[in-house]
Design a protein around this motif. Structure first.
Motif, short mmCIF file in Angstrom:
data_model
loop_
_atom_site.label_atom_id
_atom_site.label_comp_id
_atom_site.label_asym_id
_atom_site.label_seq_id
_atom_site.Cartn_x
_atom_site.Cartn_y
_atom_site.Cartn_z
N UNK B 30 29.92 -10.06 71.31
CA UNK B 30 30.72 -10.88 72.36
C UNK B 30 32.14 -11.22 71.99
N UNK B 31 32.69 -10.71 70.82
CA UNK B 31 33.93 -10.82 70.49
C UNK B 31 34.91 -10.16 70.98
N UNK B 32 36.37 -10.62 71.25
CA UNK B 32 37.24 -9.54 71.94
C UNK B 32 38.20 -9.46 70.71
N UNK B 33 38.10 -8.49 70.36
CA UNK B 33 38.76 -8.25 68.77
C UNK B 33 40.08 -7.54 69.10
N UNK B 34 41.29 -8.00 68.87
CA UNK B 34 42.62 -7.34 69.14
C UNK B 34 42.79 -6.40 67.61
N UNK B 35 43.46 -5.50 67.98
CA UNK B 35 44.11 -4.54 66.69
C UNK B 35 45.34 -4.20 66.94
N UNK B 36 46.08 -4.88 65.87
CA UNK B 36 47.67 -4.65 65.86
C UNK B 36 48.09 -3.92 64.81
N UNK B 37 49.36 -3.40 64.91
CA UNK B 37 50.13 -2.59 63.89
C UNK B 37 50.87 -1.67 64.28
N UNK B 38 51.90 -1.11 63.66
CA UNK B 38 53.01 -0.21 64.25
C UNK B 38 52.17 1.06 64.83
N UNK B 39 53.04 1.83 65.33
CA UNK B 39 52.56 3.17 65.77
C UNK B 39 52.41 3.93 64.45
N UNK B 40 51.22 4.66 64.33
CA UNK B 40 50.86 5.56 63.21
C UNK B 40 50.40 4.62 62.13
N UNK B 41 50.09 3.34 62.30
CA UNK B 41 49.38 2.41 61.36
C UNK B 41 47.86 2.87 61.32
N UNK B 42 47.34 3.57 62.21
CA UNK B 42 45.72 4.02 62.24
C UNK B 42 44.91 3.46 63.07
N UNK B 43 45.55 2.62 64.22
CA UNK B 43 44.76 1.92 65.33
C UNK B 43 43.62 2.90 65.90
N UNK B 44 44.43 4.03 66.48
CA UNK B 44 43.77 4.96 67.31
C UNK B 44 42.67 5.54 66.54
N UNK B 45 43.06 6.25 65.22
CA UNK B 45 42.14 6.63 64.22
C UNK B 45 40.96 5.57 64.12
N UNK B 46 41.14 4.39 64.07
CA UNK B 46 39.93 3.55 63.66
C UNK B 46 39.24 3.42 64.79
#
Lengths: 382, 254
Positions: B30-46
């Motif tokens: 039920x959480x709405x977790x935001x993932x932030x960071x610069x472009x190339x920091x690995x967000x999409x890969x995660x």
């Protein structure tokens, strides 16, 4: 000097400061460099072989003149070729010791891992001894080209030559209209040979094209092997000219339109697989990701994410292929593959240039019309 | 406990780039977790490592007690049914109708031959229409996806994910290519999926204003490593500079 110390200092090892990652990455660079050195020697060998051998032949032609066509041309023999190869190999091994040899420049600057490490001499590589040697080899190619093709401007513009040209062009421009019905019937045969070959080739190539697309087949070793097999066999089939296929099939199923159709079929499958596969490889990967993420299987993914993106380009390629096949079908007729080409060959053998002229007019008109129509259709569906 | 547990996740791409470096965190149901960071920091890969669109180099992803990273291909497909995904560039099948795009969300439940023939059951079609109604695009069902605007396409993508009916929704920069007004409409739909349908959401975001408005918790990646984990309001000036670098200045989206 301990190995781990030198390797952790490499800047290319990435942002991570964890030694395990850095070491494995450096080891991969090391392995890549070993393979690249072998390829570099091979490339240098080919270049030196060509340069030395070409020089040799150029000298022979210059001092002995070309062998007259009715004499069996002389060869330097297998021992001569072995000595040549050995000399070239020794020279190539010596050349490849330099990081600036063309083989090493090519392998290093094109390898994704070694690119950063490729030497960049000041003032450009072409200014170095190595670059100048390569330019000299290019100049040698021009000299060899002149010798090998026996370029002879005198016979091109001699009065006898021009008179012959005048006779044949004159006859071609006075086509023998009496044989027009026969030519048209044979032309229809040619068009059908091309049509059947194309129609049968399309479904075969369509299925094979997915197995020949790297982006769909790079999942595991087994699928990569299938990809390799499809690409290798179709490349092989494509590198055999349709005329050669026609000769093979005239021996197999005897002369006539069937042999011509089979020849075009084989070549069309091979060419379409290449064109189709490259189209599959250039699709937008986004929908593929999206459909895969829903848990769909491979067939569903291909049908929903890949096929809609390729249908129109496939249609375009197919029409273009038919267009090419009509042209090729006339050529294939020359070696006994049926159709109007066969007719052309017969009249050519009898030196009846008026009839030949008629056939050429019909072929030109049909090819032009098809070319125009296929361009229009492809424009319309694009 | 933890609904989604990510343990020591590491991804090193073939070219040597370390996209994720030993990342561990837990998400509750039920959480709405935001993932932030610069472009190339690995967000999409995660995000792509969670449903294994990208194969992790090491580490584990455990969803509701099942180790996703250990599944073979058929089981992975079955598990992916529970994990929806929304993308920055929408990733619709552009030449197909809006309705068919929504129906693709149900492909994992359909037989291969039936789906190739395009024969979806009347129930599925009705459900797809319902999903389109939720995102307010029922009247565009017959239109080709390519004819819609960016915001509408993203809403179709959300309808596709509703059709799939996942427990976990991965949203990869869902509003990064949209204008501010459309961004909020898309984010509102994600919020409803979270609050009304109970979907747990992992959402990569660029704008901190959106993070503060929509997410319940936030993690930050920097150079592939976990740099921050906490509530959105805990990201002050100091943390902001640590995540985005000294030179960074915050821009908002209203």
């Amino acid at each position: 000097m301990k190995e781990s110390e030198t390797e952790t200092t490499k800047p290319a090892a990435g942002a991570s400061d964890r030694p395990t990652t850095a070491v494995t990455f450096a080891a991969r660079i090391e392995r890549a460099a070993r393979g690249a050195r072998v390829r570099a020697v091979l490339l240098d060998f080919l270049l030196v072989w060509y340069a030395v051998g070409g020089g040799l032949f150029w000298a022979r032609w210059t001092f002995n003149g070309p062998a007259p066509p009715w004499e069996r041309p002389e060869s330097i023999g297998s021992s001569g070729h072995l000595v040549l190869a050995a000399v070239a190999l020794v020279l190539a091994l010596l050349w490849s010791r330099s990081r600036l040899s063309p083989g090493r420049m090519i392998t290093w600057s094109t390898h994704p891992l070694l690119k950063a490490d490729a030497p960049r001499p000041e003032g450009g590589w072409w200014r170095t001894v190595h670059g100048i040697l390569v330019l000299a080899i290019l100049a040698e190619t021009v000299a060899l080209g002149w010798k090998i093709t026996e370029i002879d401007l005198v016979s091109l513009f001699s009065s006898e030559g021009l008179a012959g040209a005048g006779r044949i062009f004159g006859a071609l421009f006075r086509p023998e209209f009496g044989i027009l019905p026969l030519v048209l019937e044979k032309m229809i045969e040619t068009i059908y040979i091309a049509l059947v070959a194309t129609v049968v080739a399309v479904p075969i190539a369509f299925l094979l094209s997915f197995f020949g697309a790297k982006n769909l087949m790079s999942g595991n070793r087994r699928s990569l092997a299938v990809y390799g097999a499809v690409r290798f066999s179709t490349n092989l089939m494509r590198s055999i000219e349709p005329v050669l296929w026609a000769i093979i099939f005239t021996v197999w199923v005897s002369f006539g339109p069937f042999a011509g159709m089979l020849a075009l079929l084989v070549h069309s499958v091979a060419s379409l697989v290449k064109l189709y596969s490259e189209q599959v490889e250039s699709i937008d990967a986004g929908p593929v990701e999206a459909i895969e993420a829903t848990g769909a299987n491979r067939v569903q993914m291909v049908w929903y994410a890949v096929v809609p993106q390729i249908v129109l380009p496939y249609l375009g390629f197919t029409i273009y292929r038919w267009d090419i096949n009509v042209r090729m079908a006339t050529i294939i007729g020359l070696v006994g593959g049926g159709g109007v080409g066969e007719l052309l060959m017969q009249y050519l053998g009898l030196a009846k240039y008026g009839e030949v002229g008629m056939i050429v007019v019909v072929i030109t008109a049909v090819v032009w019309a098809l070319d125009y129509a296929s361009a229009k259709v492809r424009e319309a569906i694009a | 406990m933890g609904f989604l547990k990510v343990e020591g996740l590491t991804k090193v791409y073939d070219n040597g780039v370390v996209a994720l470096d030993n990342v561990s965190f837990t998400v509750e149901r039920g959480e709405f977790l935001g993932v932030i960071g610069l472009s190339g920091s690995g967000k999409s890969t995660l995000l792509r490592c969670v449903n294994r669109l990208v194969e992790p180099s090491s580490g584990r992803v455990i969803l509701d007690g099942i180790d996703v990273t250990a599944l073979d291909v058929p089981s992975l497909r079955a598990e992916r049914r529970r994990i929806g995904m929304v993308f920055q560039h929408f990733n619709l099948v552009k030449r197909k109708s809006v309705l068919v795009n929504v129906l693709t969300g149900s492909l994992a439940r359909q037989g291969t031959i039936a789906s190739v023939l395009g024969s979806f059951s009347a129930e599925d079609r009705a459900k797809a229409m319902q999903c389109l109604e939720i995102v307010g695009l029922a009247d565009r069902a017959r239109v080709r996806a390519s004819e819609l605007s960016g915001g509408q396409q993203q809403r179709v993508a959300i309808a596709r994910s509703l059709m799939q009916g996942p427990d976990l929704l991965l949203a990869d920069e869902p509003v990064a290519s949209l204008d501010p007004a459309t961004s909020h409409s898309v984010m509102d739909h994600l919020e409803r999926a979270n609050k009304e349908l109970g979907q747990t959401i992992l959402c990569n975001l660029h704008f901190l204003s959106l993070v503060r408005r929509y997410t319940t918790r936030v993690i930050a990646l920097k150079g592939g490593e976990l740099a921050f984990e906490g509530r959105p309001e805990e990201i002050d000036e100091d943390w902001f500079k640590r995540i985005y670098g000294e030179q960074a200045r915050e821009v908002g989206i209203e």
